[in-house]
Design a protein around this motif. Structure first.
Motif, mmCIF file in Angstrom:
data_model
loop_
_atom_site.group_PDB
_atom_site.id
_atom_site.type_symbol
_atom_site.label_atom_id
_atom_site.label_comp_id
_atom_site.label_asym_id
_atom_site.label_seq_id
_atom_site.Cartn_x
_atom_site.Cartn_y
_atom_site.Cartn_z
ATOM 1 N N MET A 63 2.690 13.627 -3.982
ATOM 2 C CA MET A 63 1.506 12.481 -3.158
ATOM 3 C C MET A 63 2.237 11.979 -2.311
ATOM 4 S SD MET A 63 0.360 8.871 -4.694
ATOM 5 C CE MET A 63 0.651 7.125 -3.621
ATOM 6 N N LYS A 64 1.621 11.666 -1.114
ATOM 7 C CA LYS A 64 2.766 11.558 -0.117
ATOM 8 C C LYS A 64 3.111 10.008 0.233
ATOM 9 C CE LYS A 64 1.451 14.705 3.771
ATOM 10 N NZ LYS A 64 0.821 15.089 4.434
ATOM 11 N N LYS A 65 3.628 9.193 0.687
ATOM 12 C CA LYS A 65 3.797 7.951 1.223
ATOM 13 C C LYS A 65 2.647 7.172 1.605
ATOM 14 C CE LYS A 65 7.653 5.167 1.045
ATOM 15 N NZ LYS A 65 8.066 5.030 -0.264
ATOM 16 N N GLU A 66 1.574 6.690 0.271
ATOM 17 C CA GLU A 66 1.041 5.471 0.910
ATOM 18 C C GLU A 66 0.924 4.028 1.059
ATOM 19 O OE1 GLU A 66 -2.808 6.207 -1.318
ATOM 20 O OE2 GLU A 66 -2.333 8.054 -2.236
ATOM 21 N N ILE A 67 1.091 3.093 1.622
ATOM 22 C CA ILE A 67 -0.068 1.918 1.855
ATOM 23 C C ILE A 67 -1.357 1.306 1.553
ATOM 24 C CG2 ILE A 67 0.832 0.232 3.301
ATOM 25 C CD1 ILE A 67 2.118 2.159 5.502
ATOM 26 N N ILE A 68 -0.731 -0.161 0.635
ATOM 27 C CA ILE A 68 -1.835 -0.927 0.347
ATOM 28 C C ILE A 68 -2.028 -2.196 1.018
ATOM 29 C CG2 ILE A 68 -3.568 -1.125 -1.378
ATOM 30 C CD1 ILE A 68 -1.851 0.888 -3.023
ATOM 31 N N LYS A 69 -2.998 -1.876 1.503
ATOM 32 C CA LYS A 69 -3.539 -3.702 2.083
ATOM 33 C C LYS A 69 -3.850 -4.383 1.557
ATOM 34 C CE LYS A 69 -4.882 -5.968 6.480
ATOM 35 N NZ LYS A 69 -5.337 -5.994 7.592
ATOM 36 N N LEU A 70 -3.708 -5.613 0.990
ATOM 37 C CA LEU A 70 -4.568 -6.568 -0.411
ATOM 38 C C LEU A 70 -4.652 -7.709 0.744
ATOM 39 C CD1 LEU A 70 -5.804 -7.467 -2.585
ATOM 40 C CD2 LEU A 70 -3.109 -7.909 -3.669
ATOM 41 N N GLU A 71 -6.267 -7.800 0.664
ATOM 42 C CA GLU A 71 -6.663 -8.827 1.784
ATOM 43 C C GLU A 71 -7.592 -10.190 0.314
ATOM 44 O OE1 GLU A 71 -8.873 -8.424 4.251
ATOM 45 O OE2 GLU A 71 -8.349 -6.483 4.265
ATOM 46 N N ILE A 72 -6.693 -11.248 0.033
ATOM 47 C CA ILE A 72 -6.765 -12.121 -1.095
ATOM 48 C C ILE A 72 -7.835 -13.507 -0.122
ATOM 49 C CG2 ILE A 72 -6.336 -13.404 -2.399
ATOM 50 C CD1 ILE A 72 -4.211 -12.029 -2.915
ATOM 51 N N THR A 73 -9.274 -13.932 0.177
ATOM 52 C CA THR A 73 -9.802 -14.292 0.025
ATOM 53 C C THR A 73 -9.833 -15.745 -0.977
ATOM 54 O OG1 THR A 73 -11.632 -13.604 -0.116
ATOM 55 C CG2 THR A 73 -10.924 -12.755 2.719
ATOM 56 N N ASN A 74 -10.640 -16.844 -0.310
ATOM 57 C CA ASN A 74 -11.272 -17.821 -1.974
ATOM 58 C C ASN A 74 -12.516 -17.865 -1.159
ATOM 59 O OD1 ASN A 74 -11.730 -20.426 -3.021
ATOM 60 N ND2 ASN A 74 -9.598 -20.501 -2.309
ATOM 61 N N ILE B 193 0.123 6.680 6.088
ATOM 62 C CA ILE B 193 1.374 6.478 6.451
ATOM 63 C C ILE B 193 0.235 6.277 8.504
ATOM 64 C CG2 ILE B 193 3.444 6.760 8.067
ATOM 65 C CD1 ILE B 193 4.851 6.376 5.126
ATOM 66 N N SER B 194 0.239 8.392 8.115
ATOM 67 C CA SER B 194 0.253 8.913 9.061
ATOM 68 C C SER B 194 -1.479 8.237 10.208
ATOM 69 C CB SER B 194 -0.720 10.347 9.418
ATOM 70 O OG SER B 194 -1.078 10.928 7.777
ATOM 71 N N GLU B 195 -2.718 8.241 8.922
ATOM 72 C CA GLU B 195 -3.681 7.537 9.527
ATOM 73 C C GLU B 195 -3.499 5.453 10.050
ATOM 74 O OE1 GLU B 195 -6.240 7.226 5.859
ATOM 75 O OE2 GLU B 195 -6.492 9.762 5.434
ATOM 76 N N LEU B 196 -3.184 5.077 8.808
ATOM 77 C CA LEU B 196 -2.758 3.553 9.461
ATOM 78 C C LEU B 196 -2.084 3.909 11.194
ATOM 79 C CD1 LEU B 196 -2.644 1.091 8.831
ATOM 80 C CD2 LEU B 196 -0.628 0.652 7.516
ATOM 81 N N MET B 197 -1.245 4.730 11.362
ATOM 82 C CA MET B 197 -1.105 4.116 13.009
ATOM 83 C C MET B 197 -1.996 4.745 13.270
ATOM 84 S SD MET B 197 2.679 3.647 11.942
ATOM 85 C CE MET B 197 3.550 4.107 13.318
ATOM 86 N N GLU B 198 -2.354 5.675 13.370
ATOM 87 C CA GLU B 198 -3.487 5.929 14.500
ATOM 88 C C GLU B 198 -4.789 5.108 14.352
ATOM 89 O OE1 GLU B 198 -3.214 8.351 16.544
ATOM 90 O OE2 GLU B 198 -1.744 8.814 15.115
ATOM 91 N N ARG B 199 -4.006 3.440 13.674
ATOM 92 C CA ARG B 199 -5.887 2.601 13.556
ATOM 93 C C ARG B 199 -5.423 1.292 14.352
ATOM 94 N NH1 ARG B 199 -8.740 2.092 9.115
ATOM 95 N NH2 ARG B 199 -8.879 4.082 7.969
ATOM 96 N N ASP B 200 -6.426 0.709 15.057
ATOM 97 C CA ASP B 200 -5.717 -0.382 15.661
ATOM 98 C C ASP B 200 -5.189 -1.733 15.475
ATOM 99 O OD1 ASP B 200 -7.251 -3.360 16.532
ATOM 100 O OD2 ASP B 200 -8.362 -2.429 17.926
#
Length: 95
Positions: free
Chosen positions: A1-12, A65-72
């Motif tokens: 598996m390639k390195k992955e990043i998870i962004k967790l947004e917690i809202t209330n 990682i490669s996908e995130l680097m191409e994002r806004d």
């Protein structure tokens, strides 16, 4: 598996409180364990606040990682400088 990043947004639901956590993982097992722990946390919060008018919502966004680097740049919201430096170094390693 390639390195992955998870962004967790917690809202209330009660207010505009929003928290963001970033998690870097190497394996599918690490990823699953981290997500499962956060889901248990969400369930525990919502169970123990029954009758209250507040509900927590957890949104998981997974990136290669490669996908995130191409994002806004707005995708990096809530990322600490140390996380960003780690992201850049991992991108360099993957080349």
């Amino acid at each position: 598996m390639k390195k992955e990043i998870i962004k967790l947004e917690i809202t209330n639901s009660r207010n505009d409180d929003k928290r963001i956590e970033w998690f870097f993982c190497d394996t599918e097992k690490e990823k699953k364990e981290w997500i499962d722990e956060r889901k248990k946390e969400e369930n525990k919060w919502n169970y123990h606040t029954q009758g209250a008018v507040s509900t927590r919502y957890y949104y998981f966004n997974e990136y290669k990682i490669s996908e995130l680097m191409e994002r806004d740049v707005s995708e990096f919201q809530g990322m600490k400088l140390s996380d960003f430096i780690q992201l850049i170094s991992l991108k360099e390693e993957s080349k």
